[in-house]
Scaffold this motif. Structure first.
Motif, mmCIF file in Angstrom:
data_model
loop_
_atom_site.group_PDB
_atom_site.id
_atom_site.type_symbol
_atom_site.label_atom_id
_atom_site.label_comp_id
_atom_site.label_asym_id
_atom_site.label_seq_id
_atom_site.Cartn_x
_atom_site.Cartn_y
_atom_site.Cartn_z
ATOM 1 N N PHE A 115 0.827 -1.205 0.000
ATOM 2 C CA PHE A 115 0.000 0.000 0.000
ATOM 3 C C PHE A 115 0.861 1.256 0.000
ATOM 4 O O PHE A 115 0.549 2.243 -0.673
ATOM 5 C CB PHE A 115 -0.902 -0.029 1.237
ATOM 6 C CG PHE A 115 -1.796 1.167 1.419
ATOM 7 C CD1 PHE A 115 -2.910 1.349 0.624
ATOM 8 C CD2 PHE A 115 -1.537 2.094 2.411
ATOM 9 C CE1 PHE A 115 -3.751 2.439 0.800
ATOM 10 C CE2 PHE A 115 -2.365 3.192 2.604
ATOM 11 C CZ PHE A 115 -3.476 3.369 1.795
ATOM 12 N N PRO A 139 -3.876 -4.756 -2.304
ATOM 13 C CA PRO A 139 -3.328 -3.409 -2.435
ATOM 14 C C PRO A 139 -2.514 -3.197 -3.703
ATOM 15 O O PRO A 139 -1.965 -2.105 -3.900
ATOM 16 C CB PRO A 139 -2.451 -3.278 -1.185
ATOM 17 C CG PRO A 139 -1.985 -4.662 -0.937
ATOM 18 C CD PRO A 139 -3.149 -5.544 -1.291
ATOM 19 N N ASP A 141 -2.210 -2.370 -7.581
ATOM 20 C CA ASP A 141 -3.056 -1.470 -8.358
ATOM 21 C C ASP A 141 -3.918 -2.211 -9.373
ATOM 22 O O ASP A 141 -5.036 -1.789 -9.675
ATOM 23 C CB ASP A 141 -2.189 -0.440 -9.081
ATOM 24 C CG ASP A 141 -1.359 0.380 -8.113
ATOM 25 O OD1 ASP A 141 -1.925 0.872 -7.119
ATOM 26 O OD2 ASP A 141 -0.145 0.519 -8.339
ATOM 27 N N TRP A 237 -5.299 6.087 -3.580
ATOM 28 C CA TRP A 237 -5.571 5.005 -2.629
ATOM 29 C C TRP A 237 -6.089 5.564 -1.308
ATOM 30 O O TRP A 237 -7.070 5.079 -0.744
ATOM 31 C CB TRP A 237 -4.297 4.192 -2.384
ATOM 32 C CG TRP A 237 -4.118 3.008 -3.275
ATOM 33 C CD1 TRP A 237 -3.185 2.852 -4.262
ATOM 34 C CD2 TRP A 237 -4.862 1.780 -3.241
ATOM 35 N NE1 TRP A 237 -3.308 1.618 -4.848
ATOM 36 C CE2 TRP A 237 -4.328 0.938 -4.243
ATOM 37 C CE3 TRP A 237 -5.926 1.319 -2.474
ATOM 38 C CZ2 TRP A 237 -4.816 -0.342 -4.490
ATOM 39 C CZ3 TRP A 237 -6.418 0.042 -2.712
ATOM 40 C CH2 TRP A 237 -5.865 -0.766 -3.716
#
Length: 300
Positions: A115, A139, A141, A237
């Motif tokens: 992340f 996490p 992409d 995010w």
């Protein structure tokens, strides 16, 4: 190529490939793999030659979940003095100190490190991705899958619960109802269902999977400023959990102010006007602004 025990890490043409490498155990997750994956992402972030990271598995599996070599005691961390052998969180009176680092979930350490990554991360899911093998991809992409990949959030069938911060990631990726269906049932499902449910971006023949992931990584990064990508990744995010758009406005305003005066911005405009490829001068390793989306990382 860096030397590790449970993973392989190699860089080619600006793309780092992290390969889970315990093929005799279907790349089952261990404490050593946890530490080595975190170290590999540290390497990728520190290396300005790396524009993107691809994570895949060696052999017929991506990751078959936690190594169950301890049998029924696999998840009884109290017997092991802590989640991964750290100082024990057990108090003298037999109670548990739930604020102790020793209770931290190892899969969560990996997903939080992914992340926080400053580079785009693509999962190339070549085979079975079950338990932590599924949640570690959340996490990332993007997830690309082979047509033989299978996924399973099997925790309820093992008497435990979803881990690796998946209660935060999974509903945001696929919606709450789909997340609950997969987690309640604990069933294993194929790549087509993963695609329909929004878990994966695309499905490929196995021999085409890594080439497709590499081509996608190049398409994402070849003409974009690395610092801009790093800031964009974290901003998008983290704003998924923002309580109000004003939080995004504050962060956007700071980033636009900072980057507008950067060498990258000057080069981006000049290269456009001069109709040539850009040569961005700024580097992720030392040109991120003094504030950043990373500053709200929890200390625990």
């Amino acid at each position: 190529m860096s030397e590790f025990e449970t993973i392989k890490y190699a860089i080619d043409d600006g793309i780092a490939t992290l390969t889970l490498y315990r093929p005799d155990r279907m790349n089952a997750f261990t404490p050593v793999m946890m530490r080595e994956m975190i170290s590999a992402f540290d390497l990728a972030d520190a290396d300005d030659a790396v524009r993107a990271v691809i994570v895949t598995g060696d052999g017929r599996a991506f990751c078959a979940g936690a190594d169950l070599g301890l049998g029924g005691d696999t998840f009884d961390y109290a017997k092991r003095g802590g989640k991964w052998g750290e100082d024990s969180p057990m108090r003298d009176d037999g109670s548990v100190d739930f604020d102790h680092p020793g209770i931290r979930d190892g899969g969560g350490k990996v997903t939080l490190r992914i992340f926080a990554c400053k580079k785009p991360v693509i999962g190339a899911i070549n085979g079975a991705a079950v338990g932590i093998g599924a949640t570690m991809t959340l996490p990332m992409d993007f997830r690309l899958a082979s047509d033989s990949a299978r996924f399973g959030f099997v925790f309820a069938r093992r008497g435990i619960v979803p881990e690796a911060a998946s209660s935060w990631f999974l509903p945001r990726l696929v919606g709450i109802s789909q997340a609950l269906e997969w987690c309640y049932s604990g069933r294993v499902f194929g790549a087509d269902e993963a695609l329909k449910g929004g878990l994966v971006r695309s499905v490929h023949a196995l021999e085409d999977l890594l080439p497709a992931a590499r081509a996608f990584a190049k398409d994402l990064t070849s003409e974009s400023a690395p610092v801009s990508i790093a800031l964009t990744r974290q901003a998008l995010w983290r704003m998924m959990g923002a309580a109000h758009p004003m939080e995004a406005h504050r962060l956007d305003s700071r980033m636009i102010w900072s980057r507008g005066a950067s060498g990258d911005a000057k080069e981006g405009v000049a290269s456009f006007l001069e109709k040539r490829a850009a040569n961005y001068p700024d580097r992720v390793s030392n040109d991120l602004p003094e504030f950043s989306p990373w500053l709200d990382d929890p200390a625990w």
